[in-house]
Scaffold this motif. Sequence first.
Motif, PDB file in Angstrom:
ATOM      1  N   THR A 216      60.049  30.520   8.848  1.00 20.53           N
ATOM      2  CA  THR A 216      59.701  29.573  10.332  1.00 20.53           C
ATOM      3  C   THR A 216      60.428  30.157  11.291  1.00 20.53           C
ATOM      4  OG1 THR A 216      59.245  27.779   8.901  1.00 20.53           O
ATOM      5  CG2 THR A 216      59.421  27.365  11.047  1.00 20.53           C
ATOM      6  N   GLU A 217      61.720  30.467  10.906  1.00 18.40           N
ATOM      7  CA  GLU A 217      62.332  30.987  12.164  1.00 18.40           C
ATOM      8  C   GLU A 217      62.310  32.196  12.465  1.00 18.40           C
ATOM      9  OE1 GLU A 217      66.839  30.053  11.045  1.00 18.40           O
ATOM     10  OE2 GLU A 217      66.755  28.417  11.154  1.00 18.40           O
ATOM     11  N   LYS A 218      61.832  32.703  11.642  1.00 19.57           N
ATOM     12  CA  LYS A 218      61.317  34.017  11.836  1.00 19.57           C
ATOM     13  C   LYS A 218      60.034  34.184  13.418  1.00 19.57           C
ATOM     14  CE  LYS A 218      59.726  39.362  10.740  1.00 19.57           C
ATOM     15  NZ  LYS A 218      59.521  39.901   9.117  1.00 19.57           N
ATOM     16  N   VAL A 219      58.359  33.517  12.876  1.00 18.31           N
ATOM     17  CA  VAL A 219      57.438  32.731  13.586  1.00 18.31           C
ATOM     18  C   VAL A 219      58.575  32.892  14.721  1.00 18.31           C
ATOM     19  CG1 VAL A 219      55.827  31.915  13.521  1.00 18.31           C
ATOM     20  CG2 VAL A 219      56.582  32.778  11.337  1.00 18.31           C
ATOM     21  N   GLU A 220      58.908  32.120  15.508  1.00 19.69           N
ATOM     22  CA  GLU A 220      59.661  30.686  16.339  1.00 19.69           C
ATOM     23  C   GLU A 220      60.410  31.951  17.267  1.00 19.69           C
ATOM     24  OE1 GLU A 220      62.252  27.507  17.988  1.00 19.69           O
ATOM     25  OE2 GLU A 220      62.227  27.680  16.234  1.00 19.69           O
ATOM     26  N   ALA A 221      61.305  32.890  16.673  1.00 18.05           N
ATOM     27  CA  ALA A 221      62.088  33.822  17.414  1.00 18.05           C
ATOM     28  C   ALA A 221      60.655  34.820  18.054  1.00 18.05           C
ATOM     29  CB  ALA A 221      62.515  34.832  16.749  1.00 18.05           C
ATOM     30  N   GLN A 222      59.438  34.986  16.893  1.00 19.10           N
ATOM     31  CA  GLN A 222      58.848  36.250  17.638  1.00 19.10           C
ATOM     32  C   GLN A 222      58.219  35.951  18.741  1.00 19.10           C
ATOM     33  OE1 GLN A 222      58.360  39.384  17.244  1.00 19.10           O
ATOM     34  NE2 GLN A 222      56.361  40.130  17.707  1.00 19.10           N
ATOM     35  N   ALA A 223      57.625  34.118  18.506  1.00 19.64           N
ATOM     36  CA  ALA A 223      57.063  34.024  19.968  1.00 19.64           C
ATOM     37  C   ALA A 223      57.560  33.575  21.360  1.00 19.64           C
ATOM     38  CB  ALA A 223      56.938  32.290  19.761  1.00 19.64           C
ATOM     39  N   ARG A 224      59.017  32.856  20.762  1.00 23.20           N
ATOM     40  CA  ARG A 224      60.059  33.253  22.736  1.00 23.20           C
ATOM     41  C   ARG A 224      59.988  34.360  22.599  1.00 23.20           C
ATOM     42  NH1 ARG A 224      63.799  29.210  22.870  1.00 23.20           N
ATOM     43  NH2 ARG A 224      63.392  27.089  20.721  1.00 23.20           N
ATOM     44  N   HIS A 225      60.301  35.186  22.289  1.00 24.69           N
ATOM     45  CA  HIS A 225      60.172  37.242  22.694  1.00 24.69           C
ATOM     46  C   HIS A 225      59.112  37.442  23.150  1.00 24.69           C
ATOM     47  CE1 HIS A 225      61.675  41.060  22.740  1.00 24.69           C
ATOM     48  NE2 HIS A 225      60.110  40.912  22.204  1.00 24.69           N
ATOM     49  N   GLU A 226      57.834  37.039  22.571  1.00 22.68           N
ATOM     50  CA  GLU A 226      56.865  37.400  23.347  1.00 22.68           C
ATOM     51  C   GLU A 226      56.479  36.591  24.440  1.00 22.68           C
ATOM     52  OE1 GLU A 226      53.528  36.493  20.543  1.00 22.68           O
ATOM     53  OE2 GLU A 226      54.064  38.208  19.260  1.00 22.68           O
ATOM     54  N   ALA A 227      56.862  34.841  24.480  1.00 26.11           N
ATOM     55  CA  ALA A 227      56.904  34.039  25.607  1.00 26.11           C
ATOM     56  C   ALA A 227      57.609  35.097  26.926  1.00 26.11           C
ATOM     57  CB  ALA A 227      57.100  32.532  25.429  1.00 26.11           C
ATOM     58  N   LYS A 228      58.971  35.607  26.426  1.00 24.69           N
ATOM     59  CA  LYS A 228      59.729  36.384  27.787  1.00 24.69           C
ATOM     60  C   LYS A 228      59.213  37.232  28.114  1.00 24.69           C
ATOM     61  CE  LYS A 228      64.723  37.081  28.241  1.00 24.69           C
ATOM     62  NZ  LYS A 228      66.112  37.649  27.072  1.00 24.69           N
ATOM     63  N   LEU A 229      58.563  38.168  27.730  1.00 24.09           N
ATOM     64  CA  LEU A 229      57.660  39.322  27.748  1.00 24.09           C
ATOM     65  C   LEU A 229      56.823  38.886  28.648  1.00 24.09           C
ATOM     66  CD1 LEU A 229      57.790  41.717  24.692  1.00 24.09           C
ATOM     67  CD2 LEU A 229      59.242  41.448  26.928  1.00 24.09           C
ATOM     68  N   LEU A 230      56.340  37.792  29.013  1.00 21.41           N
ATOM     69  CA  LEU A 230      55.017  37.441  29.522  1.00 21.41           C
ATOM     70  C   LEU A 230      55.676  36.603  30.936  1.00 21.41           C
ATOM     71  CD1 LEU A 230      52.432  36.247  27.507  1.00 21.41           C
ATOM     72  CD2 LEU A 230      52.307  38.296  28.320  1.00 21.41           C
ATOM     73  N   GLY A 231      57.049  35.743  30.815  1.00 25.37           N
ATOM     74  CA  GLY A 231      57.319  35.297  31.815  1.00 25.37           C
ATOM     75  C   GLY A 231      57.331  33.968  31.966  1.00 25.37           C
ATOM     76  N   HIS A 232      56.273  33.664  30.153  1.00 27.71           N
ATOM     77  CA  HIS A 232      56.849  31.668  29.962  1.00 27.71           C
ATOM     78  C   HIS A 232      58.010  31.413  29.804  1.00 27.71           C
ATOM     79  CE1 HIS A 232      52.295  33.188  30.290  1.00 27.71           C
ATOM     80  NE2 HIS A 232      52.780  33.163  31.655  1.00 27.71           N
ATOM     81  N   LYS A 233      58.002  30.230  29.712  1.00 30.08           N
ATOM     82  CA  LYS A 233      58.670  29.432  28.730  1.00 30.08           C
ATOM     83  C   LYS A 233      57.996  28.847  27.582  1.00 30.08           C
ATOM     84  CE  LYS A 233      61.671  25.146  29.560  1.00 30.08           C
ATOM     85  NZ  LYS A 233      61.983  24.034  30.320  1.00 30.08           N
ATOM     86  N   TYR A 234      58.992  29.081  26.482  1.00 25.53           N
ATOM     87  CA  TYR A 234      58.656  28.555  25.493  1.00 25.53           C
ATOM     88  C   TYR A 234      58.800  27.438  25.112  1.00 25.53           C
ATOM     89  CZ  TYR A 234      58.819  28.598  20.051  1.00 25.53           C
ATOM     90  OH  TYR A 234      58.344  28.041  18.773  1.00 25.53           O
ATOM     91  N   HIS A 235      57.897  26.290  24.484  1.00 22.07           N
ATOM     92  CA  HIS A 235      57.560  25.429  24.055  1.00 22.07           C
ATOM     93  C   HIS A 235      57.723  25.756  22.318  1.00 22.07           C
ATOM     94  CE1 HIS A 235      57.413  23.804  28.651  1.00 22.07           C
ATOM     95  NE2 HIS A 235      56.644  24.868  28.941  1.00 22.07           N
ATOM     96  N   PRO A 236      58.471  24.508  21.405  1.00 23.88           N
ATOM     97  CA  PRO A 236      58.225  24.433  20.598  1.00 23.88           C
ATOM     98  C   PRO A 236      57.190  23.394  20.357  1.00 23.88           C
ATOM     99  CG  PRO A 236      59.948  23.058  20.979  1.00 23.88           C
ATOM    100  CD  PRO A 236      59.492  23.537  22.479  1.00 23.88           C
ATOM    101  N   PRO A 237      56.515  24.249  18.471  1.00 19.50           N
ATOM    102  CA  PRO A 237      54.923  22.797  18.944  1.00 19.50           C
ATOM    103  C   PRO A 237      55.155  21.502  18.163  1.00 19.50           C
ATOM    104  CG  PRO A 237      55.446  24.141  17.162  1.00 19.50           C
ATOM    105  CD  PRO A 237      56.410  25.178  17.609  1.00 19.50           C
ATOM    106  N   ARG A 238      54.484  21.405  19.157  1.00 17.08           N
ATOM    107  CA  ARG A 238      54.436  18.990  19.156  1.00 17.08           C
ATOM    108  C   ARG A 238      54.876  18.878  17.742  1.00 17.08           C
ATOM    109  NH1 ARG A 238      51.447  16.538  24.108  1.00 17.08           N
ATOM    110  NH2 ARG A 238      52.818  14.533  22.133  1.00 17.08           N
ATOM    111  N   ALA A 239      54.777  18.591  17.126  1.00 19.26           N
ATOM    112  CA  ALA A 239      55.044  16.834  15.790  1.00 19.26           C
ATOM    113  C   ALA A 239      53.580  16.378  16.308  1.00 19.26           C
ATOM    114  CB  ALA A 239      55.261  16.414  15.846  1.00 19.26           C
ATOM    115  N   ARG A 240      53.368  16.335  14.754  1.00 16.16           N
ATOM    116  CA  ARG A 240      51.626  16.009  15.008  1.00 16.16           C
ATOM    117  C   ARG A 240      50.674  14.548  14.915  1.00 16.16           C
ATOM    118  NH1 ARG A 240      47.458  16.955   9.582  1.00 16.16           N
ATOM    119  NH2 ARG A 240      48.463  19.344  10.534  1.00 16.16           N
TER     120      ARG A 240
END
Length: 212
Positions: free
Chosen positions: A33-57
Amino acid sequence: MSAPSKSGASDTSFRKTWDRAEYAAKASARASTEKVEAQARHEAKLLGHKYHPPRARTPPDMKETLSRTTRLDVSANVGKTSLVPVGAAMGKRGRGAGFYCAECDLTFKDNLQFVDHLNSRQHLVATGQSGEVKRATLDEVKERLTWLAHRRQEEQEAMSNGVDLAKRLEVRVAEEEREREEKRRKRNERRRKTEGGVGVKIEEEVRGGIIC
Protein backbone atom coordinates in the motif's frame (compact mmCIF):
# COMPACT_ATOMS: atom_id res chain seq x y z
CA MET A 1 8.06 -32.39 46.65
CA SER A 2 5.23 -32.57 44.15
CA ALA A 3 5.77 -34.38 40.91
CA PRO A 4 6.57 -32.18 37.87
CA SER A 5 3.63 -31.31 35.63
CA LYS A 6 3.30 -33.30 32.45
CA SER A 7 1.16 -30.66 30.63
CA GLY A 8 4.19 -28.96 29.14
CA ALA A 9 3.35 -25.55 30.66
CA SER A 10 6.23 -23.37 31.81
CA ASP A 11 6.55 -20.26 33.89
CA THR A 12 6.15 -18.09 30.73
CA SER A 13 3.03 -19.77 29.38
CA PHE A 14 0.85 -16.87 30.52
CA ARG A 15 2.41 -14.56 27.97
CA LYS A 16 0.55 -13.76 24.77
CA THR A 17 1.76 -15.54 21.68
CA TRP A 18 1.83 -13.99 18.24
CA ASP A 19 1.07 -15.53 14.89
CA ARG A 20 4.16 -14.70 12.86
CA ALA A 21 2.55 -15.63 9.54
CA GLU A 22 -0.44 -13.34 10.15
CA TYR A 23 1.67 -10.33 11.02
CA ALA A 24 4.02 -11.03 8.14
CA ALA A 25 1.02 -10.86 5.78
CA LYS A 26 -0.11 -7.58 7.37
CA ALA A 27 3.38 -6.12 6.96
CA SER A 28 3.49 -7.19 3.33
CA ALA A 29 0.08 -5.62 2.63
CA ARG A 30 1.10 -2.38 4.33
CA ALA A 31 4.35 -2.27 2.33
CA SER A 32 2.48 -2.74 -0.94
CA THR A 33 0.00 0.00 0.00
CA GLU A 34 2.81 2.40 0.87
CA LYS A 35 4.52 1.58 -2.43
CA VAL A 36 1.35 2.35 -4.41
CA GLU A 37 0.84 5.59 -2.46
CA ALA A 38 4.46 6.64 -3.05
CA GLN A 39 4.04 6.01 -6.77
CA ALA A 40 0.83 8.10 -6.79
CA ARG A 41 2.55 10.93 -4.92
CA HIS A 42 5.44 10.88 -7.40
CA GLU A 43 3.10 11.00 -10.40
CA ALA A 44 1.10 13.86 -8.89
CA LYS A 45 4.32 15.78 -8.22
CA LEU A 46 5.46 15.35 -11.82
CA LEU A 47 2.12 16.71 -13.04
CA GLY A 48 2.30 19.64 -10.64
CA HIS A 49 -0.73 18.51 -8.67
CA LYS A 50 -1.27 18.01 -4.96
CA TYR A 51 -1.72 14.44 -3.86
CA HIS A 52 -4.93 13.64 -2.02
CA PRO A 53 -5.17 10.23 -0.33
CA PRO A 54 -8.28 8.21 -1.17
CA ARG A 55 -11.23 8.91 1.13
CA ALA A 56 -12.80 6.27 3.28
CA ARG A 57 -15.97 4.71 1.94
CA THR A 58 -19.11 6.56 2.96
CA PRO A 59 -21.45 4.54 5.20
CA PRO A 60 -24.59 3.43 3.34
CA ASP A 61 -26.96 4.96 5.90
CA MET A 62 -25.66 8.51 5.39
CA LYS A 63 -27.78 10.96 3.45
CA GLU A 64 -26.71 13.71 1.11
CA THR A 65 -26.19 17.21 2.42
CA LEU A 66 -29.17 19.50 1.85
CA SER A 67 -29.61 23.22 2.26
CA ARG A 68 -31.40 24.59 5.33
CA THR A 69 -35.15 24.92 5.00
CA THR A 70 -35.40 27.58 7.73
CA ARG A 71 -33.39 30.71 8.43
CA LEU A 72 -30.81 30.34 11.19
CA ASP A 73 -31.85 32.72 14.01
CA VAL A 74 -28.76 33.53 16.09
CA SER A 75 -30.53 36.34 17.96
CA ALA A 76 -33.30 34.21 19.47
CA ASN A 77 -31.68 34.15 22.93
CA VAL A 78 -30.83 37.86 23.11
CA GLY A 79 -32.05 39.30 26.40
CA LYS A 80 -32.86 35.88 27.88
CA THR A 81 -31.43 34.31 31.03
CA SER A 82 -30.32 30.68 31.09
CA LEU A 83 -28.99 28.47 33.89
CA VAL A 84 -25.73 26.62 33.18
CA PRO A 85 -23.67 24.16 35.26
CA VAL A 86 -20.79 25.36 37.41
CA GLY A 87 -18.00 24.04 35.18
CA ALA A 88 -19.69 24.95 31.92
CA ALA A 89 -17.29 27.82 31.17
CA MET A 90 -14.29 25.50 30.76
CA GLY A 91 -13.72 24.76 27.06
CA LYS A 92 -16.35 23.96 24.45
CA ARG A 93 -17.38 20.49 25.59
CA GLY A 94 -20.82 20.30 27.20
CA ARG A 95 -23.70 22.74 27.49
CA GLY A 96 -22.77 26.21 28.63
CA ALA A 97 -23.52 29.88 28.12
CA GLY A 98 -23.56 30.56 24.40
CA PHE A 99 -24.61 28.79 21.22
CA TYR A 100 -25.08 25.09 21.97
CA CYS A 101 -25.00 22.25 19.43
CA ALA A 102 -26.94 19.29 20.82
CA GLU A 103 -25.71 16.85 18.15
CA CYS A 104 -22.02 17.45 18.92
CA ASP A 105 -22.42 18.51 22.58
CA LEU A 106 -20.39 21.68 22.01
CA THR A 107 -20.91 25.29 23.08
CA PHE A 108 -19.61 28.30 21.15
CA LYS A 109 -19.29 31.83 22.50
CA ASP A 110 -19.39 33.44 19.06
CA ASN A 111 -22.16 33.15 16.48
CA LEU A 112 -19.60 33.07 13.65
CA GLN A 113 -17.90 30.04 15.21
CA PHE A 114 -21.29 28.42 15.65
CA VAL A 115 -22.20 28.91 11.97
CA ASP A 116 -18.79 27.59 10.88
CA HIS A 117 -19.35 24.53 13.06
CA LEU A 118 -22.77 23.88 11.53
CA ASN A 119 -21.12 23.85 8.08
CA SER A 120 -18.15 21.72 9.18
CA ARG A 121 -17.72 18.05 8.38
CA GLN A 122 -17.74 17.17 12.08
CA HIS A 123 -21.31 18.43 12.46
CA LEU A 124 -22.45 16.95 9.14
CA VAL A 125 -21.17 13.49 10.10
CA ALA A 126 -22.78 13.80 13.55
CA THR A 127 -26.14 14.57 11.92
CA GLY A 128 -25.86 11.69 9.46
CA GLN A 129 -24.88 13.67 6.38
CA SER A 130 -22.10 12.71 4.00
CA GLY A 131 -21.07 16.25 3.07
CA GLU A 132 -21.67 15.53 -0.61
CA VAL A 133 -24.19 17.62 -2.54
CA LYS A 134 -26.43 15.97 -5.12
CA ARG A 135 -26.00 17.25 -8.65
CA ALA A 136 -29.30 18.63 -9.92
CA THR A 137 -30.73 17.42 -13.20
CA LEU A 138 -31.95 19.63 -16.03
CA ASP A 139 -35.62 19.03 -15.16
CA GLU A 140 -35.02 19.94 -11.52
CA VAL A 141 -33.30 23.18 -12.56
CA LYS A 142 -36.22 24.11 -14.84
CA GLU A 143 -38.72 23.34 -12.09
CA ARG A 144 -36.75 25.48 -9.64
CA LEU A 145 -36.59 28.42 -12.06
CA THR A 146 -40.33 28.17 -12.67
CA TRP A 147 -41.00 28.21 -8.94
CA LEU A 148 -38.72 31.22 -8.43
CA ALA A 149 -40.46 33.13 -11.23
CA HIS A 150 -43.87 32.34 -9.71
CA ARG A 151 -42.74 33.46 -6.26
CA ARG A 152 -41.31 36.69 -7.66
CA GLN A 153 -44.59 37.43 -9.39
CA GLU A 154 -46.48 36.88 -6.13
CA GLU A 155 -44.09 39.21 -4.30
CA GLN A 156 -44.58 41.93 -6.91
CA GLU A 157 -48.36 41.58 -6.67
CA ALA A 158 -48.16 41.77 -2.90
CA MET A 159 -46.00 44.91 -3.15
CA SER A 160 -48.44 46.55 -5.57
CA ASN A 161 -51.34 45.76 -3.26
CA GLY A 162 -49.34 47.14 -0.39
CA VAL A 163 -48.75 50.42 -2.25
CA ASP A 164 -52.49 50.77 -2.99
CA LEU A 165 -53.30 50.07 0.63
CA ALA A 166 -50.79 52.68 1.74
CA LYS A 167 -52.37 55.25 -0.56
CA ARG A 168 -55.81 54.48 0.78
CA LEU A 169 -54.54 54.90 4.32
CA GLU A 170 -53.00 58.25 3.43
CA VAL A 171 -56.28 59.45 1.91
CA ARG A 172 -58.21 58.30 4.97
CA VAL A 173 -55.84 60.03 7.33
CA ALA A 174 -56.11 63.25 5.31
CA GLU A 175 -59.91 63.08 5.37
CA GLU A 176 -59.96 62.58 9.13
CA GLU A 177 -57.61 65.51 9.56
CA ARG A 178 -59.90 67.75 7.45
CA GLU A 179 -62.92 66.65 9.49
CA ARG A 180 -61.17 67.47 12.75
CA GLU A 181 -60.08 70.82 11.37
CA GLU A 182 -63.65 71.61 10.29
CA LYS A 183 -65.02 70.71 13.73
CA ARG A 184 -62.34 72.83 15.36
CA ARG A 185 -63.21 75.81 13.13
CA LYS A 186 -66.95 75.59 13.85
CA ARG A 187 -66.28 75.33 17.57
CA ASN A 188 -64.10 78.45 17.49
CA GLU A 189 -66.73 80.35 15.51
CA ARG A 190 -69.39 79.53 18.09
CA ARG A 191 -67.10 80.69 20.88
CA ARG A 192 -66.37 83.99 19.11
CA LYS A 193 -70.12 84.71 18.65
CA THR A 194 -70.80 84.32 22.38
CA GLU A 195 -69.89 86.83 25.05
CA GLY A 196 -66.71 85.87 26.82
CA GLY A 197 -66.76 82.53 25.11
CA VAL A 198 -69.35 81.08 27.52
CA GLY A 199 -72.50 81.66 25.46
CA VAL A 200 -75.56 83.94 25.93
CA LYS A 201 -78.32 83.02 28.31
CA ILE A 202 -81.64 82.62 26.53
CA GLU A 203 -84.60 84.03 28.48
CA GLU A 204 -87.99 82.52 27.88
CA GLU A 205 -91.25 84.39 28.45
CA VAL A 206 -94.61 82.74 28.44
CA ARG A 207 -97.36 84.84 26.89
CA GLY A 208 -100.72 83.26 26.41
CA GLY A 209 -99.23 79.76 26.28
CA ILE A 210 -96.68 80.81 23.65
CA ILE A 211 -92.99 80.71 24.49
CA CYS A 212 -91.15 83.76 23.22
